[in-house]
Design a protein around this motif. Structure first.
Motif, PDB file in Angstrom:
ATOM      1  N   GLU A 108      -1.669  -3.414  -7.794  1.00 20.02           N
ATOM      2  CA  GLU A 108      -1.291  -2.662  -7.064  1.00 20.02           C
ATOM      3  C   GLU A 108       0.091  -2.211  -7.525  1.00 20.02           C
ATOM      4  O   GLU A 108       0.827  -1.355  -7.994  1.00 20.02           O
ATOM      5  N   LEU A 159       0.448  -7.584  -1.575  1.00 21.43           N
ATOM      6  CA  LEU A 159       0.326  -6.620  -2.574  1.00 21.43           C
ATOM      7  C   LEU A 159      -0.705  -7.239  -3.914  1.00 21.43           C
ATOM      8  O   LEU A 159       0.002  -8.053  -3.987  1.00 21.43           O
ATOM      9  N   GLY A 195       0.585  -1.538   0.154  1.00 19.95           N
ATOM     10  CA  GLY A 195       0.480  -0.111  -0.324  1.00 19.95           C
ATOM     11  C   GLY A 195       0.989   0.982   0.012  1.00 19.95           C
ATOM     12  O   GLY A 195       0.470   2.674  -0.385  1.00 19.95           O
ATOM     13  N   GLU A 196       1.891   1.424   0.408  1.00 18.53           N
ATOM     14  CA  GLU A 196       3.016   2.049   0.427  1.00 18.53           C
ATOM     15  C   GLU A 196       4.070   2.611  -1.225  1.00 18.53           C
ATOM     16  O   GLU A 196       4.031   1.406  -1.467  1.00 18.53           O
TER      17      GLU A 196
END
Length: 96
Positions: free
Chosen positions: A58, A54, A32-33
Motif C-alpha cells: 500500500e 498499512l 487504506g485511505e
C-alpha cells in the motif's frame, strides 16, 4: 501528514515531541485511505507512513502517485524511530 491507526499516530506524535521535531500541524489519514487528497492542500508537506496496519504494498502504491516535492518518512510500528532518505546520493535522516 501521518498515515496509520490511532495508536501508530500516537507513537509517531510522541517520537516527534520527544525529539523536538518541529511540527506546524498534523493531519492524519487512516490505513487504506489515500494521502493524495491532502497533498494539494498542504503543498511542500512531509508524509510519515506508519508500517504496521498499512502494508508495504500500500505504501509503495501511494509513493508512486505522490509528486516529487513531497517528503516521505517511514515508521515501523513499535520501532521507536522514523527514517527517511530523500536522495540516493546522500545518507538518510532519522528521528528517534
Amino acid at each position: 501528514i501521518i498515515t496509520g491507526t490511532a495508536e501508530e499516530v500516537k507513537e509517531v506524535d510522541l517520537l516527534l515531541k520527544q525529539n523536538k521535531y518541529p511540527r506546524a500541524s498534523v493531519q492524519t489519514v487512516a490505513p487504506g485511505e489515500s494521502v493524495l487528497s491532502l497533498v494539494p492542500v498542504y503543498s511542500g508537506t512531509e508524509i510519515i507512513f506508519c508500517l504496521g496496519a498499512l502494508s508495504y504494498k500500500e505504501v509503495i502504491t501511494q509513493l508512486q502517485e505522490l509528486p516529487p516535492t513531497v517528503g516521505t518518512w517511514f515508521h515501523a510500528a513499535g520501532s521507536r524511530s522514523i527514517i527517511a532518505s530523500h536522495s540516493k546520493n546522500a545518507g538518510g535522516d532519522a528521528i528517534g
